[in-house]
Design a protein around this motif. Structure first.
Motif, PDB file in Angstrom:
ATOM      1  N   GLN A 146      55.033  44.155  37.487  1.00  0.00           N
ATOM      2  CA  GLN A 146      55.782  43.243  36.618  1.00  0.00           C
ATOM      3  C   GLN A 146      56.193  43.892  35.294  1.00  0.00           C
ATOM      4  OE1 GLN A 146      56.974  39.782  37.186  1.00  0.00           O
ATOM      5  NE2 GLN A 146      56.808  40.970  39.082  1.00  0.00           N
ATOM      6  N   GLN A 147      56.249  45.208  35.295  1.00  0.00           N
ATOM      7  CA  GLN A 147      56.767  45.927  34.139  1.00  0.00           C
ATOM      8  C   GLN A 147      58.290  46.061  34.262  1.00  0.00           C
ATOM      9  OE1 GLN A 147      54.925  46.952  31.420  1.00  0.00           O
ATOM     10  NE2 GLN A 147      53.389  45.696  32.474  1.00  0.00           N
ATOM     11  N   SER A 153      69.665  52.439  40.111  1.00  0.00           N
ATOM     12  CA  SER A 153      69.138  52.747  38.788  1.00  0.00           C
ATOM     13  C   SER A 153      68.586  51.480  38.149  1.00  0.00           C
ATOM     14  CB  SER A 153      70.238  53.331  37.893  1.00  0.00           C
ATOM     15  OG  SER A 153      71.183  52.331  37.555  1.00  0.00           O
ATOM     16  N   GLY A 154      67.653  51.672  37.220  1.00  0.00           N
ATOM     17  CA  GLY A 154      67.134  50.530  36.489  1.00  0.00           C
ATOM     18  C   GLY A 154      68.217  49.801  35.724  1.00  0.00           C
ATOM     19  N   ALA A 155      69.192  50.550  35.205  1.00  0.00           N
ATOM     20  CA  ALA A 155      70.293  49.923  34.469  1.00  0.00           C
ATOM     21  C   ALA A 155      71.088  48.985  35.377  1.00  0.00           C
ATOM     22  CB  ALA A 155      71.202  51.000  33.882  1.00  0.00           C
ATOM     23  N   GLU A 165      59.307  43.355  51.684  1.00  0.00           N
ATOM     24  CA  GLU A 165      57.908  42.998  51.484  1.00  0.00           C
ATOM     25  C   GLU A 165      57.353  43.470  50.141  1.00  0.00           C
ATOM     26  OE1 GLU A 165      55.937  44.648  54.877  1.00  0.00           O
ATOM     27  OE2 GLU A 165      56.386  42.889  56.125  1.00  0.00           O
ATOM     28  N   ARG A 166      57.829  44.609  49.646  1.00  0.00           N
ATOM     29  CA  ARG A 166      57.282  45.171  48.407  1.00  0.00           C
ATOM     30  C   ARG A 166      58.139  44.906  47.184  1.00  0.00           C
ATOM     31  NH1 ARG A 166      57.091  51.105  49.597  1.00  0.00           N
ATOM     32  NH2 ARG A 166      58.555  50.581  51.263  1.00  0.00           N
ATOM     33  N   GLY A 167      59.315  44.368  47.376  1.00  0.00           N
ATOM     34  CA  GLY A 167      60.189  44.058  46.253  1.00  0.00           C
ATOM     35  C   GLY A 167      60.773  45.303  45.615  1.00  0.00           C
ATOM     36  N   VAL A 168      60.895  45.291  44.289  1.00  0.00           N
ATOM     37  CA  VAL A 168      61.446  46.419  43.534  1.00  0.00           C
ATOM     38  C   VAL A 168      60.347  47.461  43.349  1.00  0.00           C
ATOM     39  CG1 VAL A 168      62.503  47.142  41.357  1.00  0.00           C
ATOM     40  CG2 VAL A 168      63.083  44.913  42.350  1.00  0.00           C
TER      41      VAL A 168
END
Length: 270
Positions: free
Chosen positions: A177-178, A204-206, A191-194
């Motif tokens: 959750q960061q 990319s995170g952006a 199943e694992r999400g991001v």
């Protein structure tokens, strides 16, 4: 003795139709107010029926439903309504006129949307935001700009997954959750999400932050713009999510597009 109020008109699209008798049709209708509904259109196949030219896919309608219809065969849905009337609604939510019937690759893309809705949505489960996104996505499919069409499809798929409750928050690593790092690469798993990944690939995170911000704001134009910058990766990642949550290895419209591509020059599939 007071009169019963007349049934309210519903905004609707035809997702699917098949014969019910020599003169009638069974319809899968998607309504803004009541979700997906099965209805029988009696006499709709007759040459002079007013419904004959109205009950077409990709056309925004105003419909009025009656009571429950009697089931005549096992193919009929267990809860089926009578369609009392249907009229072309005339305009999209933003005030523009309805787009013409799509053709070619755009037609297949439209059926791709309909198949997603048929597989993803339970009956009588309304999703007004998704309904509006569908109405605004259809005109975007009938363009010469393949990238714009692909971005519109990916944006709709994201809204569908979010409305279905299976899309994780894209701006955060699911396990910790960061917040995602803008320059880091991330995968998106059913199943694992991001999840962070090493090296190239993924998003990319952006991009993930931009997608999440547009989804949270309900801004379909911004969502398409964010999708357009990462189309190949998004197509692969969303295909995995859709296949997992819809319990299918390949949608029928996608399979049809693959077969067409074998015979013609490649075109961007749904």
């Amino acid at each position: 003795m007071s009169r019963r109020a007349a049934p309210a008109a519903l905004a609707a699209y035809v997702l699917h139709r098949h014969d019910w008798s020599e003169s009638s049709l069974i319809l899968e209708l998607w309504t803004r107010e009541r979700g997906r509904i099965a209805a029988v259109a009696k006499g709709a196949k007759r040459p002079h029926s007013q419904l004959r030219s109205v009950l077409l896919p990709f056309q925004r309608l105003q419909i009025v439903l009656g009571g429950r219809a009697e089931r005549r065969d096992e193919a009929a849905p267990p809860e089926i309504h009578l369609l009392r009337s249907a009229e072309w609604a005339g305009a999209l939510p933003d005030g523009r006129g309805v787009a013409a019937m799509p053709s070619g690759a755009a037609l297949l893309a439209g059926f791709h949307l309909n198949e997603l809705l048929m597989r993803a949505l339970q009956r009588h489960d309304p999703h007004p935001r998704l309904f509006d996104a569908y109405a605004l996505t259809l005109p975007a499919l009938d363009r010469d700009d393949e990238a714009a069409t692909a971005a519109a499809l990916r944006a709709f798929e994201l809204v569908l997954l979010r409305e279905s409750g299976v899309l994780p928050e894209l701006g955060r690593v699911t396990q910790t959750q960061q917040p995602v790092e803008p320059r880091a690469r991330h995968g998106l798993h059913a199943e694992r999400g991001v999840t962070p990944i090493d090296g190239a690939g993924g998003l990319s995170g952006a991009t993930l932050h931009a997608l999440e911000a547009a989804l949270a704001a309900g801004d379909l134009a911004a969502l398409r713009q964010a999708c357009r910058g990462a189309l190949p990766a998004l197509r692969t990642l969303l295909r995995g999510l859709l296949h997992y949550h819809l319990d299918t290895s390949m949608l029928r419209t996608r399979a049809l597009m693959v077969e067409i591509q074998k015979l013609t020059e490649p075109s961007t599939p749904p």
